[in-house]
Design a protein around this motif. Structure first.
Motif, PDB file in Angstrom:
ATOM      1  N   ARG A 253      26.757  52.714  48.101  1.00  0.00           N
ATOM      2  CA  ARG A 253      25.813  51.987  47.239  1.00  0.00           C
ATOM      3  C   ARG A 253      25.365  52.875  46.079  1.00  0.00           C
ATOM      4  NH1 ARG A 253      21.489  48.094  49.955  1.00  0.00           N
ATOM      5  NH2 ARG A 253      21.776  47.266  47.860  1.00  0.00           N
ATOM      6  N   ASP A 254      25.023  54.124  46.387  1.00  0.00           N
ATOM      7  CA  ASP A 254      24.608  55.055  45.329  1.00  0.00           C
ATOM      8  C   ASP A 254      25.708  55.222  44.293  1.00  0.00           C
ATOM      9  OD1 ASP A 254      22.168  55.558  46.655  1.00  0.00           O
ATOM     10  OD2 ASP A 254      23.079  57.156  47.850  1.00  0.00           O
ATOM     11  N   ARG A 257      26.187  52.095  42.003  1.00  0.00           N
ATOM     12  CA  ARG A 257      25.124  52.021  40.997  1.00  0.00           C
ATOM     13  C   ARG A 257      25.337  53.051  39.899  1.00  0.00           C
ATOM     14  NH1 ARG A 257      20.445  51.844  45.627  1.00  0.00           N
ATOM     15  NH2 ARG A 257      20.734  49.667  46.275  1.00  0.00           N
ATOM     16  N   SER A 258      25.759  54.251  40.289  1.00  0.00           N
ATOM     17  CA  SER A 258      26.028  55.280  39.286  1.00  0.00           C
ATOM     18  C   SER A 258      27.216  54.902  38.417  1.00  0.00           C
ATOM     19  CB  SER A 258      26.283  56.620  39.987  1.00  0.00           C
ATOM     20  OG  SER A 258      26.519  57.646  39.050  1.00  0.00           O
ATOM     21  N   LEU A 260      28.165  52.058  37.435  1.00  0.00           N
ATOM     22  CA  LEU A 260      27.824  51.049  36.428  1.00  0.00           C
ATOM     23  C   LEU A 260      27.299  51.687  35.142  1.00  0.00           C
ATOM     24  CD1 LEU A 260      26.098  48.363  38.705  1.00  0.00           C
ATOM     25  CD2 LEU A 260      28.381  48.268  37.686  1.00  0.00           C
ATOM     26  N   ARG A 261      26.860  52.949  35.227  1.00  0.00           N
ATOM     27  CA  ARG A 261      26.344  53.650  34.044  1.00  0.00           C
ATOM     28  C   ARG A 261      27.416  54.523  33.392  1.00  0.00           C
ATOM     29  NH1 ARG A 261      22.356  54.677  38.136  1.00  0.00           N
ATOM     30  NH2 ARG A 261      20.566  53.267  37.917  1.00  0.00           N
ATOM     31  N   GLU A 276      26.494  47.674  50.659  1.00  0.00           N
ATOM     32  CA  GLU A 276      27.133  47.947  49.367  1.00  0.00           C
ATOM     33  C   GLU A 276      27.895  46.746  48.830  1.00  0.00           C
ATOM     34  OE1 GLU A 276      30.083  49.379  52.519  1.00  0.00           O
ATOM     35  OE2 GLU A 276      27.922  49.506  52.175  1.00  0.00           O
ATOM     36  N   ASP A 279      26.059  45.330  45.961  1.00  0.00           N
ATOM     37  CA  ASP A 279      26.245  46.091  44.720  1.00  0.00           C
ATOM     38  C   ASP A 279      27.616  45.816  44.110  1.00  0.00           C
ATOM     39  OD1 ASP A 279      23.740  47.966  44.815  1.00  0.00           O
ATOM     40  OD2 ASP A 279      24.608  48.016  46.812  1.00  0.00           O
ATOM     41  N   GLN A 282      27.384  42.554  42.359  1.00  0.00           N
ATOM     42  CA  GLN A 282      26.665  42.736  41.101  1.00  0.00           C
ATOM     43  C   GLN A 282      27.594  43.261  40.017  1.00  0.00           C
ATOM     44  OE1 GLN A 282      23.970  40.791  41.682  1.00  0.00           O
ATOM     45  NE2 GLN A 282      22.760  42.282  40.539  1.00  0.00           N
ATOM     46  N   ALA A 283      28.463  44.210  40.398  1.00  0.00           N
ATOM     47  CA  ALA A 283      29.416  44.757  39.430  1.00  0.00           C
ATOM     48  C   ALA A 283      30.374  43.677  38.948  1.00  0.00           C
ATOM     49  CB  ALA A 283      30.183  45.918  40.057  1.00  0.00           C
TER      50      ALA A 283
END
Length: 392
Positions: A253-254, A257-258, A260-261, A276, A279, A282-283
Motif C-alpha cells: 500500500r505504501d 501511494r508513493s 502515484l507521485r 492494497e 489503492d 484508485q490507481a
C-alpha cells in the motif's frame, strides 16, 4: 557421503575457517582439498562427492544446492531436516537426501533470509524471502512448525518466459496472444487470476513484454521477481518487513501511494492480497490505464468477488461503490489454471463491461473447451481505446 565421517571432516574444516581471514570460494575449496586428499579407503568419485558436499555445506545451501542447480527441479519442499520433496516436470517425489541436523537446516534458513535483510525467529517465525536468482522462499520455524523448520523454494527460471514460449507450450493460442498484445498496447487494464502455482507471475511477466518501450513503468512486489526487458524508464520497488531493530515495515500500500507521485505511465503490482487492492483500484481510476496485477482466484467471477472483499479490507465503502470502482478500473481479466496433466493453461479471458443493478457485467471473450482448447466466445464491446490508437 553424509555420515559420521562427513561430520568429523566438516568440523575440522570449520575450525580452519574460523581461525582464517575471510576466504574466497577458491581458497575454501583449497582447504577442503587438503582435508579430502588425506582420506584413505574411498574412491575418487566419493572424494569428489565429499568435496562438493563440504563446499555446499559451508558456502552454499547444503544438500539443497544440488537441487538448485538442477534445471528440471521447479519446486523444493523441506518438511523438517529429514524430509525433502521436489517437483520435477510437474510431479512430486520424495528426495533421498536430507540435512544432517535440524540446526543445519536452521542455519540455511538464516543464511537465506539474512541476505535479503529479513528476520526469522521465535517472535517472527514466518518469513518470505528470495534467493539471488529471484527464486521465491517461504520459511516457517519453531514454535509454529511442530516437526522441524519448513522451507519452500519455488525456483526462478533462468530464461525469461516469453509469450512465444507460452504459445509453444500450449498455454495460450496464437490468436489469443495477439489479441492480448493489442489490448496491452492500447492500455487496457488487466487483472490476472489463478490458483497457487498456476503461472500468474510468469504470465504477467510475458504480458509486460508488450508494453511500449518508451513508457515509464513502476513495478511493485513483495519479493522482486518480474524481469522487464527493454524498458529504460523502469522503477522497481519491493516491500520491506519490520525487523528486530524496530525499523518500520514498508507495505505494498505504501509503495502504490508513493508510485502515484512518481509520474508513472503504468503501475505493475506483482500480486494484491489485501487492503492494497483499494489503492490499486484508485490507481486504475486516476489515469493509469494499462496497469496490471495478479490475484489468487478460482475463476474470473471469483476474482471479482475476491477483489471486492480485499478492497473492503482497505477501506469501508458500500459494496455498490466498490463495484463501480472495479467496473470502471478493470478492463480485462485473465484466469489461469493447472490441468490434470500438470500443464498450466489460460482458461478464461473476460471483459468487464460495466455495472448494472448492483452487479458487475462480464463479457466472456475466450474460454477453454475440454475438446477444442482455448476458443473465442465473444467480441470485445468496449473498443474505444483500440479505435483511439488507430486514429493516432
Amino acid at each position: 557421503m553424509k555420515n559420521a565421517g562427513f561430520s568429523v571432516i566438516r568440523q575440522k574444516l570449520m575450525e580452519k575457517l574460523e581461525i582464517s581471514r575471510e576466504l574466497s570460494d577458491d581458497e575454501v575449496l583449497n582447504e577442503i582439498d587438503e582435508l579430502v586428499l588425506r582420506q584413505d579407503g574411498i574412491s575418487l568419485k566419493d572424494k569428489f562427492d565429499l568435496r562438493q558436499a563440504l563446499f555446499y555445506s559451508v558456502r552454499k545451501l547444503d544438500v539443497l544446492q544440488e537441487l538448485l542447480v538442477d534445471d528440471e527441479v521447479s519446486e523444493i519442499m523441506v518438511n523438517g531436516p529429514d524430509s525433502i520433496f521436489i517437483e520435477k516436470k510437474g510431479h512430486l517425489t520424495k528426495w533421498e537426501k536430507q540435512f544432517t541436523s535440524k540446526e543445519k537446516l536452521e542455519d540455511v534458513i538464516q543464511q537465506i533470509v539474512g541476505r535479503c535483510n529479513r528476520v526469522v525467529n521465535e517472535s517472527m517465525p514466518i518469513v518470505d524471502a528470495r534467493l539471488e536468482d529471484g527464486s521465491r522462499i517461504n520459511a516457517v520455524i519453531h514454535p509454529v512448525a511442530l516437526d522441524g523448520p519448513i522451507l519452500t523454494i519455488r525456483k526462478f527460471p533462468k530464461e525469461i518466459i516469453t509469450m512465444e514460449k507460452l504459445i509453444e507450450w500450449g498455454s495460450i493460442t496464437m490468436e489469443c496472444a495477439e489479441f492480448l498484445k493489442e489490448l496491452v498496447g492500447c492500455r487496457y487494464s488487466i487483472m490476472i487470476g489463478g490458483g497457487t502455482g498456476s503461472g500468474k507471475t510468469t504470465f504477467l511477466g510475458a504480458l509486460t513484454d508488450y508494453i511500449p518501450k518508451d513508457e515509464r513503468i513502476i513495478t511493485i512486489e513483495d519479493n522482486a521477481e518480474l524481469r522487464l526487458i527493454g524498458i529504460e524508464n523502469l522503477v522497481r520497488m519491493e516491500a520491506k518487513t519490520a525487523n528486530t531493530d524496530k525499523s518500520n515495515s514498508i507495505t505494498i500500500r505504501d509503495l502504490i501511494r508513493s508510485a502515484l507521485r512518481m509520474r508513472p505511465d503504468r503501475i505493475i503490482v506483482g500480486e494484491v492480497r489485501g487492503g492494497e487492492c483499494f489503492d490499486m483500484l484508485q490507481a486504475l481510476n486516476t489515469g493509469h490505464d494499462g496497469s496490471m496485477s495478479t490475484a489468487h482466484a478460482n475463476s474470473c467471477a471469483d476474482m471479482l468477488n475476491r477483489i471486492m472483499m480485499m478492497t473492503r479490507m482497505g477501506i469501508d465503502l458500500p459494496l455498490d461503490a466498490i463495484r463501480e470502482q472495479i467496473a470502471s478500473g478493470i478492463d480485462i481479466m485473465v484466469h489461469l489454471g493447472r490441468l490434470r496433466d500438470k500443464s498450466r493453461r489460460v482458461l478464461e479471458v473476460t471483459e468487464v463491461i460495466g455495472c448494472k443493478d448492483g452487479e458487475i457485467i462480464m463479457n466472456p471473450l475466450y474460454c477453454r473447451d475440454h475438446s477444442r482448447g482455448l476458443v473465442r466466445k465473444g467480441e470485445l464491446i468496449h473498443r474505444e481505446k483500440l479505435l483511439g490508437r488507430r486514429n493516432v
